[in-house]
Design an enzyme around this catalytic site. Sequence first.
Site, PDB file in Angstrom:
ATOM      1  CG  ASP A   1     -57.856  14.422  44.951  1.00 43.93           C
ATOM      2  OD1 ASP A   1     -56.822  14.193  45.597  1.00 43.93           O
ATOM      3  OD2 ASP A   1     -59.000  14.221  45.404  1.00 43.93           O
ATOM      4  CG  HIS A  41     -53.860  21.102  49.675  1.00 41.49           C
ATOM      5  ND1 HIS A  41     -54.206  21.258  50.999  1.00 41.49           N
ATOM      6  CD2 HIS A  41     -55.032  21.017  48.989  1.00 41.49           C
ATOM      7  CE1 HIS A  41     -55.524  21.265  51.114  1.00 41.49           C
ATOM      8  NE2 HIS A  41     -56.048  21.118  49.904  1.00 41.49           N
ATOM      9  CB  SER A  54     -57.669  24.459  35.175  1.00 37.07           C
ATOM     10  OG  SER A  54     -56.866  24.832  34.088  1.00 37.07           O
TER      11      SER A  54
END
Length: 282
Positions: A86, A143, A251
Amino acid sequence: MKLAILLQYIAPKQLLTAAAGKLAHWQAGALTTAFIGWFVRKYHVNMEEALNGDIASYASFNLFFTRPLKPDARPLADNAFVCPVDGAISQFGIVEQGQIFQAKGHHYTAQALVGGNADLAANFANGSFACLYLSPKDYHRIHMPCDGRLLQMTYVPGDLFSVNPLTAANVPGLFARNERVVCTFESAQHGKFVMVLVGATIVGSMGTVWHDAKDRIINPPRPGKVLHWDYSDRNFSLKQGEEMGRFLLGSTVVMLFEKDVLKFNGSWHAGKPIRLGEAMGR
């Protein structure tokens, strides 16, 4: 704006980051819950997506920050490559003559990004890159964009500048000068690819699911030297969509792919919000 950048050059970033990491691990009961509640309100964190939506049940801020999502919260698109996080798109495009575009007037080299490994960087000549920024409100687990077998991991010490858009536009070579963890994979369908976890101010830690250390955390400690782990003799593979790592405070992830492997989603543009599992390219 110039003052904000100047302060980043002179601020004791290592000290601030170490202190933030300790505070994020601190289990302070009601005080921790109150801070998490403030954070959720300030950054509009959607706790409905969390596997555990009860903020009072998180003993530390880090446990809240790395919270897992419900299994159906991020369905995977039926695509060769899916977005691994995200966040928002910082930049993406072609690695031209070994150079990666950072922001107007700023580039950095693929070789510098991967810690100076010229042989590794050569795999991505005229290949593709994507730089994805995770803001405080985002889910902070990372992921896999596609299936991959882990080949190696390298910890590269460096600065701890912020990685927000303002800093990216004003600090030369930002993503190749900050502390980072370079993870190299090989895919039967797509060749080699790299996922680089980039540290930043108050990013207390970065971890990978395979790292053999307490809580899978790579840093701290921060030894001030390059560390390398070779996994090429193991058969450690991850499927598309599986978790590969996480940030303890947010980050950026930079990915590199070989030439002619990835054609980016036509709807992508710099600054666009993105979600884990959406179509990244084909």
